[in-house]
Design a protein around this motif. Sequence first.
Motif, PDB file in Angstrom:
ATOM      1  N   THR A   1       0.832  -1.194   0.000  1.00  0.00           N
ATOM      2  CA  THR A   1       0.000   0.000   0.000  1.00  0.00           C
ATOM      3  C   THR A   1       0.867   1.245   0.000  1.00  0.00           C
ATOM      4  O   THR A   1       2.046   1.201   0.346  1.00  0.00           O
ATOM      5  CB  THR A   1      -0.931   0.058   1.228  1.00  0.00           C
ATOM      6  OG1 THR A   1      -0.133   0.235   2.410  1.00  0.00           O
ATOM      7  CG2 THR A   1      -1.786  -1.182   1.344  1.00  0.00           C
ATOM      8  N   VAL A   2       0.267   2.358  -0.374  1.00  0.00           N
ATOM      9  CA  VAL A   2       0.917   3.661  -0.307  1.00  0.00           C
ATOM     10  C   VAL A   2       0.114   4.500   0.680  1.00  0.00           C
ATOM     11  O   VAL A   2      -1.097   4.690   0.500  1.00  0.00           O
ATOM     12  CB  VAL A   2       0.946   4.341  -1.691  1.00  0.00           C
ATOM     13  CG1 VAL A   2       1.582   5.723  -1.599  1.00  0.00           C
ATOM     14  CG2 VAL A   2       1.682   3.469  -2.699  1.00  0.00           C
TER      15      VAL A   2
ATOM     16  N   ARG B   1      -1.257   0.681  -5.177  1.00  0.00           N
ATOM     17  CA  ARG B   1      -0.210   1.364  -5.936  1.00  0.00           C
ATOM     18  C   ARG B   1      -0.763   2.109  -7.140  1.00  0.00           C
ATOM     19  O   ARG B   1      -0.096   2.980  -7.682  1.00  0.00           O
ATOM     20  CB  ARG B   1       0.860   0.362  -6.333  1.00  0.00           C
ATOM     21  CG  ARG B   1       1.576  -0.152  -5.077  1.00  0.00           C
ATOM     22  CD  ARG B   1       2.581  -1.202  -5.357  1.00  0.00           C
ATOM     23  NE  ARG B   1       3.695  -0.646  -6.070  1.00  0.00           N
ATOM     24  CZ  ARG B   1       4.554  -1.362  -6.769  1.00  0.00           C
ATOM     25  NH1 ARG B   1       4.421  -2.660  -6.847  1.00  0.00           N
ATOM     26  NH2 ARG B   1       5.556  -0.784  -7.395  1.00  0.00           N
ATOM     27  N   ASP B   2      -1.995   1.795  -7.537  1.00  0.00           N
ATOM     28  CA  ASP B   2      -2.602   2.547  -8.643  1.00  0.00           C
ATOM     29  C   ASP B   2      -3.630   3.557  -8.149  1.00  0.00           C
ATOM     30  O   ASP B   2      -4.432   4.066  -8.915  1.00  0.00           O
ATOM     31  CB  ASP B   2      -3.179   1.613  -9.700  1.00  0.00           C
ATOM     32  CG  ASP B   2      -4.261   0.692  -9.167  1.00  0.00           C
ATOM     33  OD1 ASP B   2      -4.546   0.739  -7.956  1.00  0.00           O
ATOM     34  OD2 ASP B   2      -4.827  -0.072  -9.966  1.00  0.00           O
ATOM     35  N   GLY B   3      -3.617   3.854  -6.827  1.00  0.00           N
ATOM     36  CA  GLY B   3      -4.421   4.943  -6.289  1.00  0.00           C
ATOM     37  C   GLY B   3      -5.795   4.593  -5.761  1.00  0.00           C
ATOM     38  O   GLY B   3      -6.539   5.470  -5.347  1.00  0.00           O
TER      39      GLY B   3
ATOM     40  N   VAL C   1       8.600   1.832   3.866  1.00  0.00           N
ATOM     41  CA  VAL C   1       9.698   2.088   2.939  1.00  0.00           C
ATOM     42  C   VAL C   1       9.319   3.248   2.019  1.00  0.00           C
ATOM     43  O   VAL C   1       8.202   3.744   2.073  1.00  0.00           O
ATOM     44  CB  VAL C   1      10.029   0.820   2.111  1.00  0.00           C
ATOM     45  CG1 VAL C   1      10.462  -0.319   3.023  1.00  0.00           C
ATOM     46  CG2 VAL C   1       8.838   0.389   1.264  1.00  0.00           C
ATOM     47  N   ALA C   2      10.265   3.673   1.195  1.00  0.00           N
ATOM     48  CA  ALA C   2      10.020   4.730   0.195  1.00  0.00           C
ATOM     49  C   ALA C   2       9.389   5.964   0.847  1.00  0.00           C
ATOM     50  O   ALA C   2       8.436   6.536   0.332  1.00  0.00           O
ATOM     51  CB  ALA C   2       9.151   4.205  -0.946  1.00  0.00           C
TER      52      ALA C   2
ATOM     53  N   ASP D   1       5.422   3.884   1.569  1.00  0.00           N
ATOM     54  CA  ASP D   1       4.854   2.601   1.167  1.00  0.00           C
ATOM     55  C   ASP D   1       4.845   1.704   2.398  1.00  0.00           C
ATOM     56  O   ASP D   1       5.816   1.665   3.155  1.00  0.00           O
ATOM     57  CB  ASP D   1       5.704   1.956   0.081  1.00  0.00           C
ATOM     58  CG  ASP D   1       5.536   2.644  -1.275  1.00  0.00           C
ATOM     59  OD1 ASP D   1       4.997   3.763  -1.321  1.00  0.00           O
ATOM     60  OD2 ASP D   1       5.960   2.049  -2.283  1.00  0.00           O
ATOM     61  N   TYR D   2       3.756   0.992   2.592  1.00  0.00           N
ATOM     62  CA  TYR D   2       3.635   0.011   3.689  1.00  0.00           C
ATOM     63  C   TYR D   2       3.474  -1.366   3.044  1.00  0.00           C
ATOM     64  O   TYR D   2       2.545  -1.598   2.279  1.00  0.00           O
ATOM     65  CB  TYR D   2       2.439   0.332   4.582  1.00  0.00           C
ATOM     66  CG  TYR D   2       2.646   1.607   5.358  1.00  0.00           C
ATOM     67  CD1 TYR D   2       3.380   1.606   6.550  1.00  0.00           C
ATOM     68  CD2 TYR D   2       2.125   2.820   4.904  1.00  0.00           C
ATOM     69  CE1 TYR D   2       3.582   2.767   7.269  1.00  0.00           C
ATOM     70  CE2 TYR D   2       2.325   3.991   5.618  1.00  0.00           C
ATOM     71  CZ  TYR D   2       3.059   3.959   6.789  1.00  0.00           C
ATOM     72  OH  TYR D   2       3.263   5.111   7.505  1.00  0.00           O
TER      73      TYR D   2
END
Length: 184
Positions: A51-52, A85-87, A149-150, A177-178
């Motif tokens: 996920t973001v 990741r695509d929102g 991360v990220a 990012d999780y």
Amino acid sequence: MSRLLTLALAAPAVLALTACATATPPLPPFDTASLPAAVQVPAGHRMVLHTVGVGEITYECRAKANMAGAFEWVFVGPQATLQSRDGKPLGRYYGPPATWAAADGSVVTGAQVAVAPATPGSIPLQLVKANPATGAPGAMTGTAYIQRVATVGGVAPSRVCDAASLSQREIVKYQADYLFWQPG
């Protein structure tokens, strides 16, 4: 009149084709092997969800413990939307305690195991040991570890924290990012 009817019927098709033509392609898999050893997930686990998190972190100006006349910005907690990741919305992240809640009703909390430096101006990378999931069975069920991360942004404010700003809160934007891991 027939020309207007033709245009009215064609408009949804044109919009659908435009949406397909501009859709974001899926991102490639995240390379976890390049992460610092401190935040690596133990062997024998597999990533099940990426996920973001997009949101904000609140800090509060407080007196330093055991240091008369000294002050510091203290982490109060995050509030973020978890997206694919695509929102697409998947849930939310908040705390304390650190809590990831999926839209399907499953919830997981966890405790930090380790951190590693990120790029300057960003909160550290993190490894979290998950507690057993609660709520409805779903995306968070079976989660053993969560990696942050990220990371982008989210660090404590740079403005002065002193007696004049005691108890004031600052909200800073962040993104991370999780990655959710299960045994197996």
